[in-house]
Design an enzyme around this catalytic site. Structure first.
Site, PDB file in Angstrom:
ATOM      1  N   ASP A  24       0.911  -1.583  -0.260  1.00 58.37           N
ATOM      2  CA  ASP A  24       0.134  -0.032  -0.116  1.00 58.37           C
ATOM      3  C   ASP A  24       1.131   1.250   0.142  1.00 58.37           C
ATOM      4  O   ASP A  24       2.149   0.811   1.098  1.00 58.37           O
ATOM      5  CB  ASP A  24      -0.946   0.113   1.098  1.00 58.37           C
ATOM      6  CG  ASP A  24      -1.862   0.650   1.531  1.00 58.37           C
ATOM      7  OD1 ASP A  24      -2.063   1.754   0.310  1.00 58.37           O
ATOM      8  OD2 ASP A  24      -1.505   2.339   2.984  1.00 58.37           O
ATOM      9  N   ASP A  73      -0.290   4.973   0.905  1.00 62.85           N
ATOM     10  CA  ASP A  73      -0.165   5.867   2.253  1.00 62.85           C
ATOM     11  C   ASP A  73      -0.486   5.524   3.201  1.00 62.85           C
ATOM     12  O   ASP A  73      -0.879   4.911   3.640  1.00 62.85           O
ATOM     13  CB  ASP A  73      -1.808   6.933   1.601  1.00 62.85           C
ATOM     14  CG  ASP A  73      -2.311   7.577   2.812  1.00 62.85           C
ATOM     15  OD1 ASP A  73      -1.201   8.071   4.156  1.00 62.85           O
ATOM     16  OD2 ASP A  73      -2.962   7.900   3.829  1.00 62.85           O
ATOM     17  N   GLY A  85      -7.282   4.913   3.733  1.00 67.45           N
ATOM     18  CA  GLY A  85      -7.150   3.245   2.666  1.00 67.45           C
ATOM     19  C   GLY A  85      -8.671   3.505   1.380  1.00 67.45           C
ATOM     20  O   GLY A  85      -9.098   2.571   0.825  1.00 67.45           O
ATOM     21  N   SER A 142      -5.124   5.386  -4.118  1.00 68.45           N
ATOM     22  CA  SER A 142      -4.809   6.787  -4.651  1.00 68.45           C
ATOM     23  C   SER A 142      -5.183   6.766  -6.445  1.00 68.45           C
ATOM     24  O   SER A 142      -4.136   6.271  -7.016  1.00 68.45           O
ATOM     25  CB  SER A 142      -4.192   7.139  -4.132  1.00 68.45           C
ATOM     26  OG  SER A 142      -4.266   8.657  -4.860  1.00 68.45           O
ATOM     27  N   ARG A 143      -5.505   7.850  -7.211  1.00 63.69           N
ATOM     28  CA  ARG A 143      -5.537   7.805  -7.922  1.00 63.69           C
ATOM     29  C   ARG A 143      -4.420   9.052  -8.770  1.00 63.69           C
ATOM     30  O   ARG A 143      -3.730   9.443  -9.761  1.00 63.69           O
ATOM     31  CB  ARG A 143      -6.980   8.524  -9.673  1.00 63.69           C
ATOM     32  CG  ARG A 143      -7.219   8.343  -8.600  1.00 63.69           C
ATOM     33  CD  ARG A 143      -9.344   8.831  -9.788  1.00 63.69           C
ATOM     34  NE  ARG A 143     -10.095   7.548  -9.507  1.00 63.69           N
ATOM     35  CZ  ARG A 143     -11.086   6.930 -10.065  1.00 63.69           C
ATOM     36  NH1 ARG A 143     -11.642   8.707 -11.373  1.00 63.69           N
ATOM     37  NH2 ARG A 143     -12.106   6.768 -10.506  1.00 63.69           N
TER      38      ARG A 143
END
Ligand code: B16
Ligand code: MG
Length: 226
Positions: free
Chosen positions: A11, A13, A48, A116-117
């Site tokens: 992941d 962030d 998330g 996230s984009r």
């Protein structure tokens, strides 16, 4: 654990870097402009989860039009993207690079699986996008975490199976997504006692990646699944 591990999915962030504070500042600016209450505690519940689900949670049942929702998300993202300008390789969390080095030396494939984009932008600003064989982000699948789709998509890009792959996650939604996909899980709990409960379901729980050695993690997973 009889399975051979041949890939790691991280992941972004909360595991490789801490963009949660920047997300907080961007949501806070938009909320202040709109007169919505929004605290750091509220921000914890957005970890998330997608931009759309984050807005839903922030609105706490307040009903708005679709046009307004799109405007709020667009504004928040503009503030967030501006804040991303401040990110440098110094924002990589302690231990992350060392673990990538160990895993690469061991011949494991490496990927990022982020809701996230903006994941490509963040990884580029951190200077580590070339370290990964695949990057799954908020554009890759319709159903983001806690659905397993993003991690399954990412594993497919790596050519690995969930039963041969470990997912590193800091969010409850992310651990659930990985478990629903059949992956091994390492939960990154952080050091704030009030929010440590979010990854307790993971196979192995670590406070962070500092001192996180691949051999130790594999050993702990073996015991957890014995
Ligand atoms: P964006 P991760 C997540 O990243 C963040 O934790 C979450 O707070 C954010 O809402 C989500 O990305 C979407 O981000 O607005 O940039 O598309 O933890 O999955 O790496
Ligand atoms: Mg996260």
């Amino acid at each position: 654990m009889a399975a051979q591990i041949n890939a790691l999915i991280f992941d972004l962030d909360g595991v490789i870097t801490d963009t949660a504070e920047l997300h907080y500042q961007a949501w806070k600016q938009m909320s202040d402009e709109e007169g919505y209450p929004f605290t750091r505690d509220d921000n914890e519940a957005l970890r998330g989860v997608s931009r759309r689900e984050s807005l839903n949670r922030l609105l706490k049942g307040r009903v708005i039009t679709e046009e307004k929702a799109l405007d709020l998300m667009e504004r928040k993202n503009r503030y967030y993207v501006d804040l991303l300008e401040t990110i440098t390789p110094a924002n990589i969390l302690p231990g992350a690079l060392a673990l990538l080095d160990e895993a690469e030396a061991a011949g494991l494939k490496l990927a990022v699986g982020s809701a996230s984009r903006n994941a490509h932008t963040v990884l580029t600003k951190l200077g580590i996008i070339d370290r990964f064989d695949a990057v799954g982000d908020g554009y890759c699948v319709v159903h983001t975490k806690p659905a397993p789709d993003l991690f399954l998509w990412t594993a497919g890009r790596l050519g690995t199976y969930p039963q041969n792959t470990i997912v590193f996650e800091d969010a409850e939604a992310g651990i659930e997504a990985a478990q629903r996909g059949g992956f091994f899980t390492v939960g990154i709990a952080g050091h704030d006692q009030s929010v440590q409960g979010r990854v307790t379901n993971a196979d192995v729980v670590l406070p962070d990646l500092a001192q996180a050695h691949l051999a130790d993690i594999l050993e702990k997973l073996k015991k957890a699944r014995a």
